[in-house]
Design a protein around this motif. Structure first.
Motif, mmCIF file in Angstrom:
data_model
loop_
_atom_site.group_PDB
_atom_site.id
_atom_site.type_symbol
_atom_site.label_atom_id
_atom_site.label_comp_id
_atom_site.label_asym_id
_atom_site.label_seq_id
_atom_site.Cartn_x
_atom_site.Cartn_y
_atom_site.Cartn_z
ATOM 1 N N SER A 116 0.831 -1.305 0.068
ATOM 2 C CA SER A 116 0.158 -0.134 0.152
ATOM 3 C C SER A 116 0.906 1.376 0.115
ATOM 4 C CB SER A 116 -0.940 0.045 1.361
ATOM 5 O OG SER A 116 -0.135 0.229 2.345
ATOM 6 N N ARG A 117 1.961 1.002 0.029
ATOM 7 C CA ARG A 117 2.958 2.443 0.215
ATOM 8 C C ARG A 117 4.183 2.373 -0.743
ATOM 9 N NH1 ARG A 117 4.863 1.543 6.117
ATOM 10 N NH2 ARG A 117 5.191 -0.312 5.447
ATOM 11 N N VAL A 130 7.712 8.164 2.813
ATOM 12 C CA VAL A 130 6.923 7.258 2.466
ATOM 13 C C VAL A 130 5.481 7.996 2.005
ATOM 14 C CG1 VAL A 130 5.684 5.035 3.280
ATOM 15 C CG2 VAL A 130 7.774 5.726 4.112
ATOM 16 N N PHE A 131 4.979 7.638 0.931
ATOM 17 C CA PHE A 131 3.714 7.843 0.313
ATOM 18 C C PHE A 131 2.583 6.787 0.372
ATOM 19 C CE2 PHE A 131 6.952 10.587 -1.077
ATOM 20 C CZ PHE A 131 6.635 11.779 -0.836
ATOM 21 N N ASP A 132 1.419 7.081 0.388
ATOM 22 C CA ASP A 132 0.159 6.230 0.267
ATOM 23 C C ASP A 132 0.198 5.981 -1.286
ATOM 24 O OD1 ASP A 132 -2.566 5.825 -0.297
ATOM 25 O OD2 ASP A 132 -2.405 5.430 1.773
ATOM 26 N N ALA A 133 0.296 4.777 -1.465
ATOM 27 C CA ALA A 133 0.200 4.497 -3.036
ATOM 28 C C ALA A 133 -0.998 4.917 -3.926
ATOM 29 C CB ALA A 133 0.836 3.074 -3.501
ATOM 30 N N ALA A 134 -2.157 4.707 -3.177
ATOM 31 C CA ALA A 134 -3.596 4.902 -3.476
ATOM 32 C C ALA A 134 -3.916 6.269 -3.793
ATOM 33 C CB ALA A 134 -4.466 4.350 -2.942
ATOM 34 N N THR A 135 -3.571 7.289 -2.922
ATOM 35 C CA THR A 135 -3.878 8.562 -2.842
ATOM 36 C C THR A 135 -2.787 9.448 -2.837
ATOM 37 O OG1 THR A 135 -3.404 8.989 -0.316
ATOM 38 C CG2 THR A 135 -5.681 7.935 -0.971
ATOM 39 N N ALA A 137 -0.759 10.623 -0.662
ATOM 40 C CA ALA A 137 -0.606 11.508 0.435
ATOM 41 C C ALA A 137 0.850 11.134 1.195
ATOM 42 C CB ALA A 137 -1.634 11.347 1.564
ATOM 43 N N ARG A 138 1.627 12.241 1.621
ATOM 44 C CA ARG A 138 2.880 11.906 2.205
ATOM 45 C C ARG A 138 2.357 11.433 3.755
ATOM 46 N NH1 ARG A 138 8.025 15.436 1.879
ATOM 47 N NH2 ARG A 138 8.953 15.022 4.239
ATOM 48 N N GLN A 139 3.266 10.404 3.978
ATOM 49 C CA GLN A 139 2.912 9.928 5.348
ATOM 50 C C GLN A 139 4.325 10.257 6.488
ATOM 51 O OE1 GLN A 139 2.359 5.668 4.706
ATOM 52 N NE2 GLN A 139 0.120 6.067 4.457
ATOM 53 N N SER A 174 8.438 0.836 9.800
ATOM 54 C CA SER A 174 7.735 1.784 9.536
ATOM 55 C C SER A 174 6.568 1.907 10.443
ATOM 56 C CB SER A 174 7.371 1.949 8.080
ATOM 57 O OG SER A 174 6.629 0.748 7.864
#
Length: 260
Positions: A116-117, A130-135, A137-139, A174
């Protein structure tokens, strides 16, 4: 097989075969044509020769810019490609079409993906983000040594980074992002890949034209294998079903297959 420009990254696909990025091209190599005309034995001291052109079964996808790295999740449903010049990570469909663009806010030079990332390394800042792969968004973000150049998904929520400047293997957990392991690797290490079946991290050693394997299942990484490789090996990938390696050499633009 040979590619038109030096290959800078290569990944193994979940269903077999490999995918590599070379300049503005992604080379998609199906399982039937993933092997070169010759490959070294486990004890060979010299790299293999390779076919002078790509197999007719291989597909070439054009990119909107020069790619530095790519990553494929365990599902194989998409491919992430880093475009350093624009600061973007683009997501490609199984046919090579751009389906999403993620502005990272950094200069993405290396990528890894889990379910997912997407983990992004910026070599100029020696950072891991690390980013959310679907949205998109930066995590989370963290400094990764003094000379981070490559990253791989290490299973179990981990990301493994190679610090080429200090010659160290860095293992991050993580959630939250935190450095858990670090281990010295001599000989100017660079490319990195993780074999989840054998819990082994493979590292290209550019000064020695080798690939070295490290078991990271314990508290400290432990070297378990070393093989001769193509000249200036800058990227490596592993097929978890067979343990076979694909190594990209920047000196001659070759992708080599090694069976440990």
């Amino acid at each position: 097989m040979a590619v038109d420009e030096p290959a800078t990254a290569v990944v193994a696909l979940p269903g077999g075969g490999f995918r590599a990025v070379a300049g503005r091209t992604v080379l998609d190599v199906p399982p039937s044509s993933a092997s070169p005309t010759a490959s070294p034995s486990p004890s060979s001291a010299s790299p293999s020769s390779a076919s002078p052109s790509a197999s007719p079964d291989a597909k070439r996808w054009s990119l909107p810019g020069v790619g530095s790295a790519l990553a494929v999740p365990p599902s194989g449903d998409w491919t992430a490609v880093a475009l350093p010049a624009t600061g973007d990570v683009i997501i490609l469909s199984p046919t090579g079409a751009v389906t999403r663009t993620i502005p990272t806010g950094v200069r993405p030079t290396a990528l890894a993906a889990d379910t997912s990332r997407i983990a992004v390394v910026d070599a100029s800042e020696s950072s891991l983000t690390v980013f959310d792969a679907a949205t998109g968004a930066r995590q989370e973000a963290l400094r990764a040594g003094d000379g981070a150049v490559t990253v791989a998904s290490g299973g179990g929520g981990r990301f493994v980074v190679m610090d080429a400047r200090d010659g160290e293997l860095l293992v991050f957990d993580s959630g939250p992002l935190i450095l858990r392991q670090r281990h010295p690797v001599a000989g100017t290490p660079y490319g990195i890949a993780y074999d989840p079946t054998r819990r082994t991290v493979w590292v290209t050693v550019t000064q020695r034209n080798e690939v070295a394997g490290y078991d990271i299942s314990g508290g400290t990484p432990r070297e378990v294998a070393r093989h001769a490789a193509v000249r200036l090996p800058v990227a490596v990938s592993v097929d978890p079903s067979s343990g076979a390696l694909a190594v990209a050499g920047s000196a001659e633009g070759l992708v080599q297959r090694i069976v440990p």
